[in-house]
Design an enzyme around this catalytic site. Structure first.
Site, PDB file in Angstrom:
ATOM      1  N   HIS A  99       0.781  -1.377   0.119  1.00  0.00           N
ATOM      2  CA  HIS A  99      -0.009   0.074  -0.054  1.00  0.00           C
ATOM      3  C   HIS A  99       1.019   1.448  -0.099  1.00  0.00           C
ATOM      4  O   HIS A  99       0.764   2.168  -0.884  1.00  0.00           O
ATOM      5  CB  HIS A  99      -0.855  -0.066   1.297  1.00  0.00           C
ATOM      6  N   LYS A 107     -18.406  -5.181   7.435  1.00  0.00           N
ATOM      7  CA  LYS A 107     -17.223  -5.877   7.794  1.00  0.00           C
ATOM      8  C   LYS A 107     -16.826  -5.911   9.201  1.00  0.00           C
ATOM      9  O   LYS A 107     -17.047  -4.684   9.959  1.00  0.00           O
ATOM     10  CB  LYS A 107     -16.292  -5.473   6.907  1.00  0.00           C
ATOM     11  N   ARG A 166      -1.409  -6.228  -8.313  1.00  0.00           N
ATOM     12  CA  ARG A 166      -0.374  -7.284  -7.792  1.00  0.00           C
ATOM     13  C   ARG A 166       0.051  -8.348  -8.881  1.00  0.00           C
ATOM     14  O   ARG A 166       1.240  -8.758  -9.180  1.00  0.00           O
ATOM     15  CB  ARG A 166      -0.575  -7.771  -6.528  1.00  0.00           C
ATOM     16  N   SER A 181      -3.346  -7.817   2.911  1.00  0.00           N
ATOM     17  CA  SER A 181      -3.572  -7.474   4.337  1.00  0.00           C
ATOM     18  C   SER A 181      -4.302  -8.917   5.084  1.00  0.00           C
ATOM     19  O   SER A 181      -3.670  -9.130   6.024  1.00  0.00           O
ATOM     20  CB  SER A 181      -4.667  -6.518   4.355  1.00  0.00           C
TER      21      SER A 181
HETATM   22  O1  PNS Z   1      -8.518  -2.563  -0.061  1.00  0.00           O
HETATM   23  P1  PNS Z   1      -9.667  -2.982  -0.827  1.00  0.00           P
HETATM   24  O2  PNS Z   1     -10.501  -3.968   0.036  1.00  0.00           O
HETATM   25  O3  PNS Z   1      -9.078  -3.718  -2.210  1.00  0.00           O
HETATM   26  O4  PNS Z   1     -10.344  -1.604  -1.166  1.00  0.00           O
HETATM   27  C1  PNS Z   1     -11.836  -1.739  -1.796  1.00  0.00           C
HETATM   28  C2  PNS Z   1     -12.376  -0.420  -1.574  1.00  0.00           C
HETATM   29  C3  PNS Z   1     -12.265   0.215  -0.437  1.00  0.00           C
HETATM   30  C4  PNS Z   1     -11.514   0.664  -2.763  1.00  0.00           C
HETATM   31  C5  PNS Z   1     -13.793  -0.632  -2.095  1.00  0.00           C
HETATM   32  O5  PNS Z   1     -14.444  -1.397  -1.636  1.00  0.00           O
HETATM   33  C6  PNS Z   1     -14.629   0.948  -2.084  1.00  0.00           C
HETATM   34  O6  PNS Z   1     -14.273   1.575  -2.881  1.00  0.00           O
HETATM   35  N1  PNS Z   1     -15.370   0.940  -1.052  1.00  0.00           N
HETATM   36  C7  PNS Z   1     -16.312   2.258  -0.796  1.00  0.00           C
HETATM   37  C8  PNS Z   1     -17.500   2.030  -0.904  1.00  0.00           C
HETATM   38  C9  PNS Z   1     -17.928   2.110  -2.764  1.00  0.00           C
HETATM   39  O7  PNS Z   1     -17.818   3.217  -3.166  1.00  0.00           O
HETATM   40  N2  PNS Z   1     -18.162   0.972  -3.332  1.00  0.00           N
HETATM   41  C10 PNS Z   1     -18.379   0.769  -4.834  1.00  0.00           C
HETATM   42  C11 PNS Z   1     -17.086   0.542  -5.512  1.00  0.00           C
HETATM   43  S1  PNS Z   1     -17.454  -0.461  -6.966  1.00  0.00           S
END
Ligand code: PNS
Length: 162
Positions: free
Chosen positions: A17, A41, A90, A128
């Protein structure tokens, strides 16, 4: 001003990150690191802990700010005047999920584009969830996460108790 958002769960933040954020900060005038708060979550770290860790690790970078955010990422992008979301890739296995999210976000807010950076190969296997599992069994993750994260994990999982 060109503003980019680096979103994630960051539960916990890893060296992968940090690498992506540092690289975004070289290309954009301002970077908003957004710690996603998802009430559905049960994270290991509270949003406050994640924000504090990232702020400590990234504190030396004047153009980076860290904040927790609950809601749609595109709404934060609108609020912060960000036209770009930066995500790390990745491996090929990340691509499908990331493309779905990028296209969903572009559909919700046409003012935003997602830019992808390939992670430094040193961190290509680091996630993570992997870090959490190893740390929970008392394994050494010091090479995979920033020092403040490692210290917190060591305190939390002293003796390998889950
Ligand atoms: O580290 P991650 O779990 O890959 O991050 C995912 C994240 C936080 C980028 C994604 O879940 C997100 O943007 N969440 C916010 C809610 C949202 O906008 N959801 C629609 C995204 S398609």
């Amino acid at each position: 001003m060109t503003v980019a958002i680096c979103p994630g769960s960051f539960d916990p933040p890893t060296n992968g990150h940090v690498d992506v954020i540092q690289r975004a900060a070289r290309h954009f005038e301002r970077v908003v690191v957004s710690v996603s708060v998802n009430p559905a979550k049960t994270p290991m770290l509270t949003p406050e802990e994640r924000v504090a860790l990232l702020s400590e690790v990234l504190g030396h970078m004047d153009n980076v700010q860290v904040e927790a955010y609950e809601g749609l990422l595109v709404d934060l992008a609108r609020e912060r005047g960000a036209g770009v979301i930066v995500k790390g890739l990745r491996a090929l296995s990340d691509v499908e999920r990331e493309i779905q999210m990028a296209q969903m976000n572009a559909g919700l807010y046409e003012g935003v584009d997602t830019f992808f950076v390939t992670t430094d190969p040193r961190w290509s296997f680091v996630s993570s969830s992997g870090v959490k599992e190893v740390a929970a069994y008392g394994g050494d993750v010091s090479a995979l996460v920033p020092d403040p994260v490692n210290r917190l994990l060591e305190t939390r999982y002293k003796g390998g108790s889950r």
